[in-house]
Design a protein around this motif. Structure first.
Motif, PDB file in Angstrom:
ATOM      1  N   ALA A 278      28.834  41.020  46.488  1.00  0.00           N
ATOM      2  CA  ALA A 278      29.869  41.325  47.487  1.00  0.00           C
ATOM      3  C   ALA A 278      31.261  41.357  46.867  1.00  0.00           C
ATOM      4  CB  ALA A 278      29.811  40.296  48.613  1.00  0.00           C
ATOM      5  N   ALA A 279      31.412  40.759  45.675  1.00  0.00           N
ATOM      6  CA  ALA A 279      32.718  40.781  45.001  1.00  0.00           C
ATOM      7  C   ALA A 279      32.972  42.121  44.319  1.00  0.00           C
ATOM      8  CB  ALA A 279      32.791  39.650  43.973  1.00  0.00           C
ATOM      9  N   GLY A 280      31.928  42.944  44.183  1.00  0.00           N
ATOM     10  CA  GLY A 280      32.102  44.278  43.606  1.00  0.00           C
ATOM     11  C   GLY A 280      32.040  44.366  42.096  1.00  0.00           C
ATOM     12  N   PRO A 281      31.239  43.518  41.426  1.00  0.00           N
ATOM     13  CA  PRO A 281      31.132  43.695  39.974  1.00  0.00           C
ATOM     14  C   PRO A 281      30.178  44.850  39.637  1.00  0.00           C
ATOM     15  CG  PRO A 281      29.711  41.905  40.681  1.00  0.00           C
ATOM     16  CD  PRO A 281      30.386  42.427  41.918  1.00  0.00           C
ATOM     17  N   SER A 282      30.371  45.425  38.467  1.00  0.00           N
ATOM     18  CA  SER A 282      29.371  46.326  37.904  1.00  0.00           C
ATOM     19  C   SER A 282      28.816  45.573  36.702  1.00  0.00           C
ATOM     20  CB  SER A 282      30.029  47.624  37.438  1.00  0.00           C
ATOM     21  OG  SER A 282      30.963  47.337  36.401  1.00  0.00           O
ATOM     22  N   LEU A 283      27.699  46.028  36.153  1.00  0.00           N
ATOM     23  CA  LEU A 283      27.184  45.351  34.948  1.00  0.00           C
ATOM     24  C   LEU A 283      28.172  45.491  33.783  1.00  0.00           C
ATOM     25  CD1 LEU A 283      24.333  43.830  34.497  1.00  0.00           C
ATOM     26  CD2 LEU A 283      24.726  44.895  36.693  1.00  0.00           C
ATOM     27  N   PRO A 284      28.734  46.696  33.547  1.00  0.00           N
ATOM     28  CA  PRO A 284      29.749  46.779  32.484  1.00  0.00           C
ATOM     29  C   PRO A 284      30.957  45.867  32.723  1.00  0.00           C
ATOM     30  CG  PRO A 284      28.973  48.966  33.031  1.00  0.00           C
ATOM     31  CD  PRO A 284      28.373  48.036  34.049  1.00  0.00           C
ATOM     32  N   SER A 285      31.297  45.615  34.004  1.00  0.00           N
ATOM     33  CA  SER A 285      32.465  44.748  34.250  1.00  0.00           C
ATOM     34  C   SER A 285      32.186  43.329  33.765  1.00  0.00           C
ATOM     35  CB  SER A 285      32.839  44.740  35.735  1.00  0.00           C
ATOM     36  OG  SER A 285      31.924  43.973  36.499  1.00  0.00           O
ATOM     37  N   LEU A 286      30.944  42.900  33.870  1.00  0.00           N
ATOM     38  CA  LEU A 286      30.589  41.559  33.380  1.00  0.00           C
ATOM     39  C   LEU A 286      30.720  41.528  31.851  1.00  0.00           C
ATOM     40  CD1 LEU A 286      27.487  41.051  35.675  1.00  0.00           C
ATOM     41  CD2 LEU A 286      29.774  40.094  36.009  1.00  0.00           C
ATOM     42  N   ALA A 287      30.368  42.648  31.227  1.00  0.00           N
ATOM     43  CA  ALA A 287      30.529  42.735  29.765  1.00  0.00           C
ATOM     44  C   ALA A 287      32.007  42.719  29.387  1.00  0.00           C
ATOM     45  CB  ALA A 287      29.850  44.002  29.247  1.00  0.00           C
ATOM     46  N   GLY A 288      32.847  43.289  30.246  1.00  0.00           N
ATOM     47  CA  GLY A 288      34.294  43.242  30.005  1.00  0.00           C
ATOM     48  C   GLY A 288      34.791  41.804  30.021  1.00  0.00           C
ATOM     49  N   LEU A 289      34.333  41.049  31.012  1.00  0.00           N
ATOM     50  CA  LEU A 289      34.725  39.625  31.090  1.00  0.00           C
ATOM     51  C   LEU A 289      34.185  38.869  29.882  1.00  0.00           C
ATOM     52  CD1 LEU A 289      34.095  38.926  34.909  1.00  0.00           C
ATOM     53  CD2 LEU A 289      36.283  39.343  33.781  1.00  0.00           C
ATOM     54  N   LEU A 290      32.936  39.177  29.499  1.00  0.00           N
ATOM     55  CA  LEU A 290      32.338  38.511  28.337  1.00  0.00           C
ATOM     56  C   LEU A 290      33.147  38.816  27.065  1.00  0.00           C
ATOM     57  CD1 LEU A 290      30.131  36.988  26.784  1.00  0.00           C
ATOM     58  CD2 LEU A 290      28.702  39.038  26.902  1.00  0.00           C
ATOM     59  N   THR A 291      33.627  40.049  26.955  1.00  0.00           N
ATOM     60  CA  THR A 291      34.426  40.419  25.776  1.00  0.00           C
ATOM     61  C   THR A 291      35.653  39.511  25.672  1.00  0.00           C
ATOM     62  OG1 THR A 291      33.703  42.699  26.028  1.00  0.00           O
ATOM     63  CG2 THR A 291      35.610  42.334  24.615  1.00  0.00           C
ATOM     64  N   ARG A 292      36.332  39.312  26.797  1.00  0.00           N
ATOM     65  CA  ARG A 292      37.514  38.427  26.792  1.00  0.00           C
ATOM     66  C   ARG A 292      37.121  37.001  26.399  1.00  0.00           C
ATOM     67  NH1 ARG A 292      42.338  40.069  28.990  1.00  0.00           N
ATOM     68  NH2 ARG A 292      42.222  42.096  29.988  1.00  0.00           N
ATOM     69  N   LEU A 293      36.048  36.499  27.012  1.00  0.00           N
ATOM     70  CA  LEU A 293      35.626  35.114  26.737  1.00  0.00           C
ATOM     71  C   LEU A 293      35.241  34.952  25.269  1.00  0.00           C
ATOM     72  CD1 LEU A 293      33.446  34.484  29.928  1.00  0.00           C
ATOM     73  CD2 LEU A 293      35.605  33.335  29.382  1.00  0.00           C
ATOM     74  N   TYR A 294      34.492  35.932  24.741  1.00  0.00           N
ATOM     75  CA  TYR A 294      34.021  35.850  23.349  1.00  0.00           C
ATOM     76  C   TYR A 294      35.209  35.871  22.386  1.00  0.00           C
ATOM     77  CZ  TYR A 294      31.326  36.741  19.102  1.00  0.00           C
ATOM     78  OH  TYR A 294      30.794  36.649  17.842  1.00  0.00           O
ATOM     79  N   MET A 295      36.145  36.774  22.621  1.00  0.00           N
ATOM     80  CA  MET A 295      37.320  36.865  21.734  1.00  0.00           C
ATOM     81  C   MET A 295      38.140  35.573  21.783  1.00  0.00           C
ATOM     82  SD  MET A 295      38.338  40.857  22.500  1.00  0.00           S
ATOM     83  CE  MET A 295      40.002  40.697  21.900  1.00  0.00           C
ATOM     84  N   ASP A 296      38.293  35.030  22.985  1.00  0.00           N
ATOM     85  CA  ASP A 296      39.069  33.776  23.134  1.00  0.00           C
ATOM     86  C   ASP A 296      38.369  32.611  22.452  1.00  0.00           C
ATOM     87  OD1 ASP A 296      40.965  35.048  24.537  1.00  0.00           O
ATOM     88  OD2 ASP A 296      40.438  34.223  26.517  1.00  0.00           O
ATOM     89  N   GLU A 297      37.052  32.494  22.688  1.00  0.00           N
ATOM     90  CA  GLU A 297      36.327  31.315  22.185  1.00  0.00           C
ATOM     91  C   GLU A 297      36.175  31.331  20.664  1.00  0.00           C
ATOM     92  OE1 GLU A 297      32.762  30.553  24.444  1.00  0.00           O
ATOM     93  OE2 GLU A 297      32.057  29.011  23.042  1.00  0.00           O
ATOM     94  N   PHE A 298      35.963  32.519  20.091  1.00  0.00           N
ATOM     95  CA  PHE A 298      35.629  32.565  18.664  1.00  0.00           C
ATOM     96  C   PHE A 298      36.686  33.257  17.799  1.00  0.00           C
ATOM     97  CE2 PHE A 298      31.437  32.543  20.931  1.00  0.00           C
ATOM     98  CZ  PHE A 298      31.101  31.221  20.614  1.00  0.00           C
ATOM     99  N   GLY A 299      37.779  33.676  18.399  1.00  0.00           N
ATOM    100  CA  GLY A 299      38.841  34.321  17.630  1.00  0.00           C
ATOM    101  C   GLY A 299      38.442  35.675  17.067  1.00  0.00           C
ATOM    102  N   ALA A 300      37.488  36.336  17.729  1.00  0.00           N
ATOM    103  CA  ALA A 300      37.047  37.657  17.245  1.00  0.00           C
ATOM    104  C   ALA A 300      38.137  38.682  17.505  1.00  0.00           C
ATOM    105  CB  ALA A 300      35.767  38.072  17.964  1.00  0.00           C
TER     106      ALA A 300
END
Ligand SMILES: [Zn+2]
Lengths: 378, 75
Positions: free
Chosen positions: A131-153
């Protein structure tokens, strides 16, 4: 266990043919040769109801191939359908219930508008999450931010996956996108979910791939170059993302990989086909599968470790990213790429003398995963 | 924003289940947990059918669970 003795392909992309003709395109080369042996058909497909208004696709496929009396089952496990179908095919021949399983993965998606496809694919999420309106690629977008923040990628290291996979895809005659891209072209393509760009996400695709799976002790009666399934594991995790403890590791992938590696006795494959629906996923999966320490997969991409000539090539086929992602066909196509590579039949994208390879087929955002390790020796 | 709390062990969930994943309890109560605290968010520009064409999508902490939600984008 089981062996794969034949593979058939269709070109992935936007196809004008209907789903039955697309399925037949990859199945027919196998059926023409082995019609009398095939005693079971598995059809890996997710959306024939939603996108093609067809139910009972498996029975329609067998009838279309004039194998009317051969029993069949359609397997839907969203984008992990192909892996689940391979797991089922191996189980059927291992149990002795079937002696030759035709496994056809097929999807026809491109007739529908992007917004409809996006809605149908995101229907695998929980009710409130959806109901919040995510797409599967949008979750990957959020993951990209989290991964870059957590590991300095670096941002470039994530985009480099698309550069690599498009370069590989350009060497695959069945790939949807056969275009070499520069890092700049990837980073300047349209934003889909900031920071992820268009060329970092798998396209909407039609296509099919087929395999013939038989008991390993019968393999040599079909071909002098069988590919043996040496280990296969399937695992699952919560369908609700809001229940996950972390997003930068995918426990279902990790567990399925552990099972397949233990069964096969092969800890580190010579090459692997992963589920790069988005660039960042290839990196996270390569860590969950233990190829690289957690948080260091991006460095392997930058260092060229995952290139075709690297120490552990990933997605030599072009991956979902460039080869295309006809959802029900993807896991079957990943397996078929391992089959081609192990037979030294991958043409210009051939890895040098591999003796084993791995495929990982993932559903949803890691709610299910299948990992198979295959090899040239029994 | 509401969450569901297990009547047996107090486990909090964003999504409804028939069975508590912690204690196997089958009874839950809904309660208000305030506004989620955003962990990560981003602008989505290719959205599913039935939604506007772009919005900020977020994952945040809500009580002792997570929530997925759209954030209002300033005009
Ligand atoms: Zn409980």
């Amino acid at each position: 266990m089981a062996a794969i003795v034949s593979a058939g392909f269709s070109r992935f992309g936007k196809r004008k043919e209907g789903i039955l003709d697309i399925a037949a395109e990859s199945a027919l080369p196998i059926v023409r040769k082995h019609r009398d042996s095939i005693d079971f058909v598995l059809v890996s497909n997710c959306y024939s109801g939603e996108f093609n208004s067809i139910s009972g696709l498996n029975n329609l496929v067998t009838t279309y191939l004039s194998m009317d009396t051969v029993p069949s089952i359609r397997i839907d496990n969203t984008s992990g359908s192909g892996g689940a179908a391979l797991f089922s095919a191996v189980s059927l021949v291992e149990s002795g219930r079937a002696k030759a399983v035709l496994l056809t993965g097929v999807e026809k998606m491109s007739d529908r508008p992007t917004k409809e496809v996006t809605r149908v694919i995101s229907s695998l999420l929980g009710e409130r999450e959806k109901a919040a309106g995510p797409s599967l690629p949008s979750l990957a977008g959020l993951l990209t931010r989290l991964y870059m923040d957590e590991f300095g990628a670096s941002r470039e290291s994530i985009a480099q996956v698309a550069v690599k996979n498009h370069r590989n895809g350009a060497l695959n005659p069945n790939a949807q996108i056969q275009k070499v891209l520069t890092l700049e072209q990837v980073l300047q393509s349209t934003v889909i979910m900031d920071p992820l760009r268009l060329f970092e996400i798998s396209p909407i695709s039609d296509g099919s791939t087929s395999l013939l799976v038989v008991p390993d002790d019968m393999a040599e009666s079909y071909t002098d170059k069988p590919v043996y399934v040496k280990g296969i594991g399937m695992s699952a995790d919560s369908s609700f993302l809001t229940d996950r403890k972390t997003f930068t590791d995918i426990p279902a992938v990790r567990r399925a990989g552990d099972i397949a590696r233990k069964q096969s006795g092969i800890d580190r494959p010579d090459f692997a086909e992963l589920h790069d629906m988005a660039t960042v996923l290839e990196i996270v999966q390569s860590e969950s599968l233990g190829f690289f320490p957690r948080g260091e997969g991006w460095k392997a991409v930058v260092d060229g470790v995952t290139e075709i000539g690297g120490e552990l090539p990933i997605n030599t086929s072009g991956g979902l990213n460039s080869k295309g992602h006809p959802i029900g066909a993807s896991g079957v196509a990943q397996t078929a790429e391992v089959f081609l590579q192990l037979r030294n039949e991958a043409g210009q994208r051939q890895v040098k003398n591999p003796s084993n390879g791995m495929m990982m087929s993932m559903a949803g955002f890691g709610n299910s995963a299948t990992v198979a390790v295959m090899g040239v020796e029994q | 924003m509401n969450i569901l709390k297990c009547d047996g062990c107090g486990h909090e969930m964003f999504e409804r289940r028939a069975v508590c994943p912690e204690c196997r309890g089958e009874s839950f109560s809904e309660s208000e947990a305030g506004e989620p605290q955003t962990i990560v968010s981003s602008l989505l520009t290719v959205t599913p059918e039935g939604f506007e064409d772009s919005y900020d999508l977020a994952v945040g902490k809500l009580g002792r669970t997570l929530a997925i939600y759209r954030k209002a984008v300033p005009k």
